[in-house]
Motif scaffolding. Structure first.
Motif, PDB file in Angstrom:
ATOM      1  N   GLN A   5       0.827  -1.203   0.000  1.00 53.27           N
ATOM      2  CA  GLN A   5       0.000   0.000   0.000  1.00 53.27           C
ATOM      3  C   GLN A   5       0.867   1.262   0.000  1.00 53.27           C
ATOM      4  O   GLN A   5       1.849   1.324   0.715  1.00 53.27           O
ATOM      5  CB  GLN A   5      -0.913  -0.001   1.231  1.00 53.27           C
ATOM      6  CG  GLN A   5      -1.792   1.210   1.364  1.00 53.27           C
ATOM      7  CD  GLN A   5      -2.802   1.290   0.252  1.00 53.27           C
ATOM      8  OE1 GLN A   5      -3.634   0.413   0.102  1.00 53.27           O
ATOM      9  NE2 GLN A   5      -2.730   2.337  -0.539  1.00 53.27           N
ATOM     10  N   THR A   6       0.497   2.250  -0.795  1.00 52.81           N
ATOM     11  CA  THR A   6       1.152   3.551  -0.776  1.00 52.81           C
ATOM     12  C   THR A   6       0.370   4.452   0.170  1.00 52.81           C
ATOM     13  O   THR A   6      -0.855   4.527   0.101  1.00 52.81           O
ATOM     14  CB  THR A   6       1.193   4.175  -2.184  1.00 52.81           C
ATOM     15  OG1 THR A   6       1.916   3.299  -3.040  1.00 52.81           O
ATOM     16  CG2 THR A   6       1.860   5.533  -2.168  1.00 52.81           C
ATOM     17  N   LEU A  40      -2.130   9.764   8.201  1.00 55.28           N
ATOM     18  CA  LEU A  40      -1.825   9.519   6.803  1.00 55.28           C
ATOM     19  C   LEU A  40      -3.060   8.989   6.119  1.00 55.28           C
ATOM     20  O   LEU A  40      -4.068   8.673   6.765  1.00 55.28           O
ATOM     21  CB  LEU A  40      -0.643   8.560   6.639  1.00 55.28           C
ATOM     22  CG  LEU A  40      -0.695   7.158   7.248  1.00 55.28           C
ATOM     23  CD1 LEU A  40      -1.663   6.237   6.561  1.00 55.28           C
ATOM     24  CD2 LEU A  40       0.685   6.551   7.175  1.00 55.28           C
ATOM     25  N   SER A  41      -2.995   8.908   4.799  1.00 53.03           N
ATOM     26  CA  SER A  41      -4.104   8.390   4.020  1.00 53.03           C
ATOM     27  C   SER A  41      -3.572   7.562   2.865  1.00 53.03           C
ATOM     28  O   SER A  41      -2.457   7.774   2.397  1.00 53.03           O
ATOM     29  CB  SER A  41      -4.955   9.532   3.481  1.00 53.03           C
ATOM     30  OG  SER A  41      -5.979   9.028   2.642  1.00 53.03           O
ATOM     31  N   ALA A  42      -4.395   6.651   2.399  1.00 57.47           N
ATOM     32  CA  ALA A  42      -4.079   5.877   1.205  1.00 57.47           C
ATOM     33  C   ALA A  42      -4.769   6.476  -0.019  1.00 57.47           C
ATOM     34  O   ALA A  42      -4.744   5.882  -1.080  1.00 57.47           O
ATOM     35  CB  ALA A  42      -4.488   4.413   1.394  1.00 57.47           C
ATOM     36  N   THR A  43      -5.382   7.674   0.127  1.00 53.97           N
ATOM     37  CA  THR A  43      -5.994   8.350  -1.022  1.00 53.97           C
ATOM     38  C   THR A  43      -5.361   9.725  -1.213  1.00 53.97           C
ATOM     39  O   THR A  43      -5.053  10.424  -0.242  1.00 53.97           O
ATOM     40  CB  THR A  43      -7.520   8.529  -0.862  1.00 53.97           C
ATOM     41  OG1 THR A  43      -7.776   9.485   0.168  1.00 53.97           O
ATOM     42  CG2 THR A  43      -8.213   7.213  -0.564  1.00 53.97           C
ATOM     43  N   VAL A  65       4.871   8.291   2.420  1.00 52.69           N
ATOM     44  CA  VAL A  65       5.438   7.903   3.716  1.00 52.69           C
ATOM     45  C   VAL A  65       5.255   6.415   3.967  1.00 52.69           C
ATOM     46  O   VAL A  65       4.384   5.775   3.373  1.00 52.69           O
ATOM     47  CB  VAL A  65       4.792   8.710   4.870  1.00 52.69           C
ATOM     48  CG1 VAL A  65       5.079  10.194   4.731  1.00 52.69           C
ATOM     49  CG2 VAL A  65       3.289   8.479   4.956  1.00 52.69           C
ATOM     50  N   GLU A  66       6.080   5.903   4.862  1.00 54.33           N
ATOM     51  CA  GLU A  66       5.890   4.523   5.317  1.00 54.33           C
ATOM     52  C   GLU A  66       5.780   4.542   6.838  1.00 54.33           C
ATOM     53  O   GLU A  66       6.541   5.236   7.529  1.00 54.33           O
ATOM     54  CB  GLU A  66       7.026   3.614   4.851  1.00 54.33           C
ATOM     55  CG  GLU A  66       8.379   3.959   5.361  1.00 54.33           C
ATOM     56  CD  GLU A  66       9.477   3.041   4.827  1.00 54.33           C
ATOM     57  OE1 GLU A  66      10.515   2.942   5.509  1.00 54.33           O
ATOM     58  OE2 GLU A  66       9.320   2.441   3.757  1.00 54.33           O
ATOM     59  N   PRO A  67       4.811   3.816   7.361  1.00 53.81           N
ATOM     60  CA  PRO A  67       4.647   3.744   8.809  1.00 53.81           C
ATOM     61  C   PRO A  67       5.821   2.983   9.438  1.00 53.81           C
ATOM     62  O   PRO A  67       6.381   2.082   8.819  1.00 53.81           O
ATOM     63  CB  PRO A  67       3.348   2.957   8.998  1.00 53.81           C
ATOM     64  CG  PRO A  67       2.714   2.852   7.652  1.00 53.81           C
ATOM     65  CD  PRO A  67       3.775   3.079   6.638  1.00 53.81           C
TER      66      PRO A  67
END
Length: 133
Positions: A5-6, A40-43, A65-67
């Motif tokens: 996932q981005t 953060l969001s994936a959209t 970003v990456e968690p």
């Protein structure tokens, strides 16, 4: 959530690849007290709102970003306004690492941003404050 996932973080902060976005910064909404979470969001749409509504000077920016730790649904959106998390918005008590910056993104119109700012300003303070449980 998929490992591939981005994730995006919208802000006005000028960051570099490798920087960490960590809890403890003032919230962009409500009483602006330091937040125990980062968001953060994936959209791209949700990230654009974050960039456009962020406090501060300068242009809105969207970082990839990456968690560094576990994520949970953002209750400010999923429990209040968008049940089921269609905005794919999340929060964490752990920092996010900047892995890139998205450039050339298209934001909302100035009229739509003004409408959203007016809506947020019209909320009672307790409704604009982020949920910090």
């Amino acid at each position: 959530m998929s490992e591939a996932q981005t994730y995006y973080h919208g802000t006005k902060a000028d960051l570099r690849v490798g920087d960490l976005i960590a809890p403890g910064r003032p919230s962009n909404f409500g009483n602006r007290k330091p937040s125990r979470y980062v968001y953060l969001s994936a959209t791209l749409d949700a990230a654009a709102w974050g960039a456009e509504l962020a406090e501060g000077e300068g242009p809105g920016r969207i970082y990839i970003v990456e968690p560094t730790g576990p994520l949970e649904d953002d209750p400010n959106l999923t429990n209040k306004r968008y049940p089921g998390n269609p905005t794919r918005s999340y929060r964490s008590r752990h920092p996010f690492r900047v892995v890139g910056e998205l450039t050339g993104w298209t934001g909302h119109t100035p009229e739509r941003i003004a409408q959203m700012r007016a809506f947020i300003a019209s909320l009672p303070a307790h409704e604009a404050d982020p949920i910090e449980d």
